[in-house]
Design an enzyme around this catalytic site. Structure first.
Site, mmCIF file in Angstrom:
data_model
loop_
_atom_site.group_PDB
_atom_site.id
_atom_site.type_symbol
_atom_site.label_atom_id
_atom_site.label_comp_id
_atom_site.label_asym_id
_atom_site.label_seq_id
_atom_site.Cartn_x
_atom_site.Cartn_y
_atom_site.Cartn_z
ATOM 1 N N ASN A 1 -10.829 2.625 3.385
ATOM 2 C CA ASN A 1 -10.357 2.525 2.006
ATOM 3 C C ASN A 1 -11.252 1.648 1.132
ATOM 4 O O ASN A 1 -11.538 1.983 -0.017
ATOM 5 C CB ASN A 1 -8.923 1.991 1.975
ATOM 6 N N TRP B 1 -9.768 7.689 -7.479
ATOM 7 C CA TRP B 1 -10.994 7.983 -8.216
ATOM 8 C C TRP B 1 -10.899 7.515 -9.666
ATOM 9 O O TRP B 1 -11.851 6.932 -10.206
ATOM 10 C CB TRP B 1 -11.323 9.481 -8.140
ATOM 11 N N TRP C 1 -16.292 11.405 -12.492
ATOM 12 C CA TRP C 1 -15.426 11.126 -11.352
ATOM 13 C C TRP C 1 -14.870 12.412 -10.731
ATOM 14 O O TRP C 1 -14.556 12.456 -9.542
ATOM 15 C CB TRP C 1 -14.261 10.223 -11.768
ATOM 16 N N GLU D 1 0.833 -1.203 0.000
ATOM 17 C CA GLU D 1 0.000 0.000 0.000
ATOM 18 C C GLU D 1 0.871 1.258 0.000
ATOM 19 O O GLU D 1 0.521 2.264 -0.629
ATOM 20 C CB GLU D 1 -0.938 -0.005 1.213
ATOM 21 N N TRP E 1 -21.125 11.434 -19.335
ATOM 22 C CA TRP E 1 -21.474 11.600 -17.930
ATOM 23 C C TRP E 1 -22.820 12.288 -17.793
ATOM 24 O O TRP E 1 -23.155 13.194 -18.562
ATOM 25 C CB TRP E 1 -20.403 12.415 -17.204
ATOM 26 N N TRP F 1 1.750 1.670 -3.537
ATOM 27 C CA TRP F 1 0.638 2.270 -4.294
ATOM 28 C C TRP F 1 0.682 3.790 -4.160
ATOM 29 O O TRP F 1 0.520 4.528 -5.153
ATOM 30 C CB TRP F 1 -0.709 1.765 -3.772
#
Length: 483
Positions: free
Chosen positions: A346, A387, A364, A279, A311, A282
């Site tokens: 998370n 996102w 988004w 993580e 969208w 990441w």
């Protein structure tokens, strides 16, 4: 010659590259710029600004132990930073300004402008590598480009960790006292309301609080992190993200704590420790993406072809999502958690993001902005990366056809509905099965539960909205590789 340390999102004295370099170069004073207009432009949350100010007050006390005065100046937005920093450097007779490098487009442009202004004053500007484990540009593909796939990036990071583990910076010794008085740190700045005491108590300020939280996680929770991290009711995550975002902790400190808990291993041993280190990588990956693909700092999709997605302009649906009134309990509970605490688990960040972008087919960027305006750990790289991953517009993103069913996620990761009951007390009397989907088999209007308990009907049908999202992605122009 006097050195000026400019603190930004690195609010600590331990393992601080720029502070160590400044104090090694000569007597040092420090400065922090209040930039409320810039923070508003960046959608920084009031609870995050409050967290910065509380940590800044603690930092000032820590710096006093080193005889480093902390000055506080105002540059309402970063266009004013070159003049404010230049004037202060001249006022103090500083020969150089030291900073820890930051990587967003606006941050880079700010630092370039400040460096140019200082050069005109014959004052040095020294950037230092500090906020990451690996310098952007040092982890590249064989063709010399930035990685687009996390697993490949992680592989190279593992190779580097085997040969060159990032070292911690030694804490500088106290310098001789300067004839410069520290400034008081304001408790609030205009435009940012102070959060309630409960939120402040949940996020105590200062390096000592951060290190204690890190050590407690390493001692008590990291072993089971892999098994517990997806269950929002369990104390399975580190909850260190706010401290990392503000720089009260460094990723190096986190890495070393994890390695100490895992006998020095990052690929074997405790699966929990390995998963948590992944993580951290990441987080690293998304920061490198900011540098390699700066368009993601400017509100653009990493995958350009997804800019053609149709969208929906659905203001009422967006508002229902923002306020936790979607009629999907796990979504609404997660949103209420964020609104109350400045933080969201998370796993639930992915669930609510996918619901907004797939089931509601809302851009988004609306979700990214709303999160930043409410998260105490709001971080451009991590928030944008998460996102875009959920929306299938980003690097290494989830395939567009893999859409989380929020009810299935709720049943799997909150099987007894304990998290839902915590944040949706109006549903507390429901059984463990019904609480995940209260309107199943019902028209779902008005008072469902016989005792005046109201809970909204789902604003969209999950199956139909999933199909709508699939059709929208299928109809995109043929995907070209991002430049």
């Amino acid at each position: 010659m006097l050195q000026l340390m400019w603190f930004r999102t690195d609010l600590r004295i331990t393992d601080n590259s720029a502070l160590a370099a400044a104090m090694q170069a000569g007597p040092t004073a420090a400065v922090f710029l209040l930039s409320p207009r810039q923070w508003q432009l960046h959608d920084d949350a009031p609870c995050k600004v409050d967290f910065w100010l509380r940590n800044l007050a603690e930092l000032s006390r820590e710096l006093q132990r080193l005889n480093v005065p902390l000055l506080v100046r105002e540059a309402d937005d970063w266009n004013a930073a070159p003049q404010v920093i230049g004037n202060l450097a001249q006022e103090l007779g500083a020969s150089a300004v030291h900073v820890n490098d930051e990587y967003g487009v606006n941050e880079s442009r700010r630092d370039q402008a400040v460096a140019a202004a200082l050069e005109a004053l014959d004052t040095g500007f020294h950037g230092h590598f500090d906020r990451l484990l690996f310098k952007p540009g040092s982890v590249l593909t064989r063709t010399g480009t930035y990685f687009k796939v996390y697993s490949q990036f992680r592989g190279v990071c593992y190779q580097r960790l085997h040969t060159a583990l990032p070292a911690l910076q030694a804490l500088p010794g106290a310098q001789s006292a300067l004839q410069i008085a520290a400034d008081p740190v304001p408790q609030q700045v205009p435009g940012f309301d102070s959060p309630g005491q409960a939120l402040r108590d949940a996020w105590p300020a200062g390096e000592q609080a951060a290190r204690e939280r890190l050590q407690r996680f390493a001692d008590e929770w990291i072993e089971d992190y892999h098994d517990n991290r997806d269950f929002p009711i369990r104390p399975g995550t580190s909850q260190l993200s706010a401290y990392l975002a503000a720089g009260v902790l460094s990723p190096r400190q986190c890495l070393h704590a994890a390695l100490n808990a895992n006998a020095g291993e990052f690929e074997s041993g405790s699966q929990g420790a390995v998963t948590w280190i992944n993580e951290l990588i990441w987080r690293e990956f998304y920061s490198h993406i900011l540098v390699g693909y700066p368009r993601v700092s400017m509100g653009r999709a990493f995958r350009p072809e997804t800019e053609a997605l149709p969208w929906r302009n659905a203001g009422k649906d967006l508002q229902a999502w923002q306020e936790g009134r979607t009629g999907i309990p796990i979504i609404d509970a997660a949103m209420r958690q964020m609104l109350a605490t400045g933080w969201m688990h998370n796993r639930l960040r992915m669930v609510v993001a996918m619901y907004l972008t797939k089931n509601l087919l809302i851009d988004w960027r609306e979700g990214e902005r709303f999160f930043m305006r409410h998260l105490i750990d709001g971080d451009l790289a991590a928030n944008n990366g998460g996102w875009q991953w959920s929306a299938s517009t980003g690097t290494d993103s989830v395939p567009y056809f893999r859409i989380f069913n929020p009810i299935s996620q709720s049943q799997r990761f909150d099987p007894q509905g304990r998290f839902i009951r915590q944040w949706l007390p109006e549903l507390a009397a429901l059984g463990d099965k019904a609480i995940h989907d209260p309107h199943a088999g019902s028209k779902g209007q008005g008072s469902l539960f016989g005792a005046g308990v109201n809970y909204p009907a789902p604003i969209v049908d999950l199956r139909a909205s999933r199909q709508r999202a699939l059709e929208a992605f299928k109809n995109l122009p043929s995907a070209s590789q991002p430049a």
